[in-house]
Motif scaffolding. Structure first.
Motif, PDB file in Angstrom:
ATOM      1  N   ARG A   1      75.751  29.142  28.468  1.00 51.52           N
ATOM      2  CA  ARG A   1      74.939  28.045  27.969  1.00 51.52           C
ATOM      3  C   ARG A   1      74.511  28.438  26.660  1.00 51.52           C
ATOM      4  NH1 ARG A   1      69.269  26.309  30.791  1.00 51.52           N
ATOM      5  NH2 ARG A   1      68.707  24.587  29.471  1.00 51.52           N
TER       6      ARG A   1
ATOM      7  N   ALA B   1      71.565  26.434  23.775  1.00 50.80           N
ATOM      8  CA  ALA B   1      70.618  25.486  23.712  1.00 50.80           C
ATOM      9  C   ALA B   1      69.676  25.778  22.533  1.00 50.80           C
ATOM     10  CB  ALA B   1      69.845  25.315  25.257  1.00 50.80           C
TER      11      ALA B   1
ATOM     12  N   GLY C   1      65.314  22.319  23.381  1.00 49.46           N
ATOM     13  CA  GLY C   1      66.023  21.713  24.826  1.00 49.46           C
ATOM     14  C   GLY C   1      65.890  22.469  25.933  1.00 49.46           C
TER      15      GLY C   1
END
Length: 707
Positions: free
Chosen positions: A274, A276, A280
């Protein structure tokens, strides 16, 4: 060169090309097998849940085995002589390492493991224990390596090779022609992996233990971002099952940066990491408001954690009357003194706020249940307990003594109620700071608030007081020098039981709260014992550019060593211009025949005007969020951090410096985005450190000086 030697080399090259072709065919067969398994997976699974789980796993495997013909499957080879220590092996469920304990052998090193139909290794994953010797072996410490071979490529085609005979004391190191060509290869589009060029000091960081937190202080061009991304890939290889459950997260400074690095991990076969921005990650509400600089600075100050904690826990009250709960023909009673002790005892346990509220509810129900059991001799069931917990007298007591609260309602009250803020901030914040915090025109309700970006850290801090955040196993934070203490606390709440890799450069700190000492940031991150490892040798930014940027260091008030560069090539030009736009267009014309990407960097307020002028001149600037859409990209100075371009045109440094309080730090960032050619165009006087005399001392008379 003798003819027979030429024939030998040609035969060697042909043999390596044949091995590349065989490896590609084997990878294709591996993918076909995975696709066949995916096609029948639903039929062999025992139930729908198993079918879905197996399908996801097989789909991921198919995607991991994709082959890009433009990218070589291997970039190096090891000829081993004698026993080689295999080192740590991947945990169960990780990619297996073919040939993990060789006595003698030859291994091609690449981006992923490839095996033939019999399971024999054709290519070893660069993360495998044996592969470590490719990066760490030296003439002084051969580590069982007889010969290390590097391959040169054009596109996906193998064109050359270069041997280092470590057993004979031969080692090219950073003078390797193939290594230098790969490092200096022009950049077009997103960032690419560096598995072929990882240096020993970088490899040590990449392969650090999962439970070890490290901070990398990296000067421009030292590869700190690449180290972080390759560390993520390495940890996933070694601890795949554990990290699949708990997660690896990469935090970048902005979406443009995340777009720039987005292709690296997929190229290494890692598709599930992931990525970000911090906003966010912690964004619980849409951002539509804007704060003053003074308010932003206070909101990011770590003292706000104490203010919020005080504001929250001051909501607790004391029971001033007994509660009586009807239960059919009976009525159960709890005296106020008992209720007060119950609240006090729970508070001393220091639970998360909402957990504490539920503990109080459960203990009240427990007291009621004890009375019911004494009366009937039987224990009431769960439905009775749920009914008692929702009884009006119990809920009214909770709302009075341990009231329910949300992150938004807590922060809303603090910023809209002057008296509430004054009580919570007494002895912590000054009156001027409180004044900066207070909304001049508070919204009527929580729902109508226009939250700012800085409010997100307050909301996240409040949420952390209410409930514990689940812990990730590893977070990699890039451009971390700009994290505020409150942002560090937000990350710390998500790595309570995990580790971090912190990447940054104190000299590139541009936020008002930018770090000046890594020890302070690590303390707020909850990792005070993490080691700080400096990377000072640059491989991408040319020496002349580094020397120019280093002239700014004394004015930046940070304790970092000056960067050095191994690249003596590159071009640096500083030019005074009356018509800056015309000079930019002329410079773009000069770079049109040169390979690589071009970044035009200017103060944010000039971007629209500059972009329009380029379009009118026939240029087609690419989109910053999609770097492959055009070779020329117009970049706001505030978003240049972490990006790289072969050719950089910096427009009016004085405007960049004047645009923000830490403008010199911003200029330092902007100047170090070039990896081949840097052109600085200016109409206003340059900052003193970049004056003509300073420039002559920094880079010598061969570089064009200001007029």
């Amino acid at each position: 060169m003798p003819a027979d030697r030429t024939v030998d080399l040609t035969a060697e090259l042909d043999a390596e090309r044949a091995h590349m072709a065989a490896s590609r065919a084997a990878l294709h067969a591996m993918r076909e097998h995975a696709e066949a398994m995916y096609a029948v997976g639903a039929k062999i699974a025992g139930d729908p849940f198993s079918a879905e789980t197996l399908g996801v796993a097989l789909a991921r495997r198919v995607a991991e085995l994709a082959d890009d013909p433009r990218t070589p499957l291997f970039f190096g080879r090891l000829d081993l002589d004698g026993a080689v220590e295999s080192g740590a092996a991947p945990e169960s469920g990780a990619a297996p390492e073919p040939g993990a304990d060789p006595v003698t052998g030859r291994y091609h090193i690449g981006r992923r493991h490839v095996t033939d139909q019999l399971g024999e290794p054709l290519v070893l994953d660069w993360r495998a224990p044996v592969s470590r010797a490719f990066y760490q072996a030296s003439a002084r410490d051969p580590q069982g390596v007889r010969t290390r071979r590097r391959f040169g490529f054009a596109g996906g085609d193998l064109t050359s090779f270069e041997d280092e005979r470590l057993d004979q004391g031969e080692e090219f190191g950073t003078t390797s022609k193939i290594l230098i060509e790969e490092i200096e290869r022009p950049r077009v589009g997103p960032m690419r992996d560096i598995v072929a060029t990882i240096q020993p000091e970088q490899d040590e960081l990449v392969r650090a233990d999962l439970d070890t937190s490290i901070c990398v202080q990296g000067a421009p061009g030292t590869g700190k971002t690449a180290v972080g991304l390759h560390r993520a890939a390495y940890l996933l290889y070694l601890h795949r099952e554990r990290l699949r459950r708990t997660g690896v997260l990469i935090l970048g400074p902005n979406p443009a940066f995340l777009g720039y690095i987005s292709a690296v991990l997929p190229a290494l076969g890692e598709l599930e990491v992931r990525q970000a921005t911090l906003e966010g990650l912690i964004g619980r509400v849409p951002v539509s408001g804007v704060d003053s600089v003074e308010a932003e600075v206070v909101k990011h100050d770590p003292r706000m954690a104490t203010v919020l904690r005080r504001a929250l826990w001051s909501r607790l009250g004391r029971a001033d009357s007994a509660i009586q709960v009807s239960d059919g023909a009976y009525r159960w009673r709890i005296d106020p003194g008992v209720l007060t002790r119950l609240v006090d005892d729970t508070r001393r346990e220091d639970p998360a706020y909402l957990l504490g509220r539920e503990r109080v509810r459960a203990r009240v129900v427990g007291l009621l249940q004890r009375q019911a059991e004494t009366r009937s001799g039987e224990s009431p069931g769960e439905p009775w307990q749920r009914r008692m917990g929702k009884a009006t007298p119990v809920v009214e007591f909770l709302d009075a003594c341990w009231p329910a609260v949300t992150p938004q309602s807590l922060v809303f009250e603090l910023l809209s109620d002057a008296q509430a803020l004054a009580r919570a901030a007494e002895g912590i914040l000054t009156e001027a700071e409180c004044q900066a915090l207070r909304w001049p025109r508070p919204s009527r309700s929580v729902r109508s608030v226009r939250w700012s970006s800085a409010d997100l850290v307050l909301l996240d801090e409040a949420a952390g007081l209410l409930e514990r955040e689940p812990s990730l196993h590893h977070i990699i934070i890039d451009e971390a020098q700009d994290l505020s203490p409150m942002q560090c606390r937000a990350v710390a709440r998500r790595t309570t039981h995990g580790s971090i890799t912190l990447l940054g450069d104190l000299a590139q700190g541009t936020a008002p709260w930018a770090a000046t000492d890594w020890a302070e940031s690590l303390r707020h991150l909850g990792k005070p014992d993490a080691s700080v490892v400096p990377l000072t040798t640059g491989f991408r930014v040319p020496e002349a550019v580094v020397a120019l940027a280093n002239r700014l260091l004394p004015a930046l008030a940070v304790n970092v060593p000056p960067a050095v560069s191994l690249r003596s090539d590159g071009s640096l030009v500083l030019r005074r211009a009356d018509d800056l736009t015309a000079e930019v267009i002329a410079e773009l014309a000069a770079t049109r025949s040169l390979p690589g990407s071009v970044g035009v960097i200017a103060a944010d307020r000039h971007l629209d005007e500059l972009r329009a002028a380029l379009v009118a001149a026939g240029e087609e600037p690419g989109d910053l969020d999609a770097p492959e859409s055009g070779r020329v990209t117009v970049v706001p100075a505030t978003l240049a951090k972490g990006l790289e371009y072969d050719h950089v045109i910096v427009v009016e440094p004085a405007e960049i410096v004047d645009a923000e309080p830490r403008g010199l730090h911003r200029l330092y960032v902007v100047l170090t985005r070039a990896v081949t050619r840097l052109t600085v165009l200016y109409a206003r006087p340059l900052p003193p450190a970049l004056s003509t005399d300073a420039l002559d001392r920094a880079v010598g008379p061969e570089v064009p000086a200001p007029a």
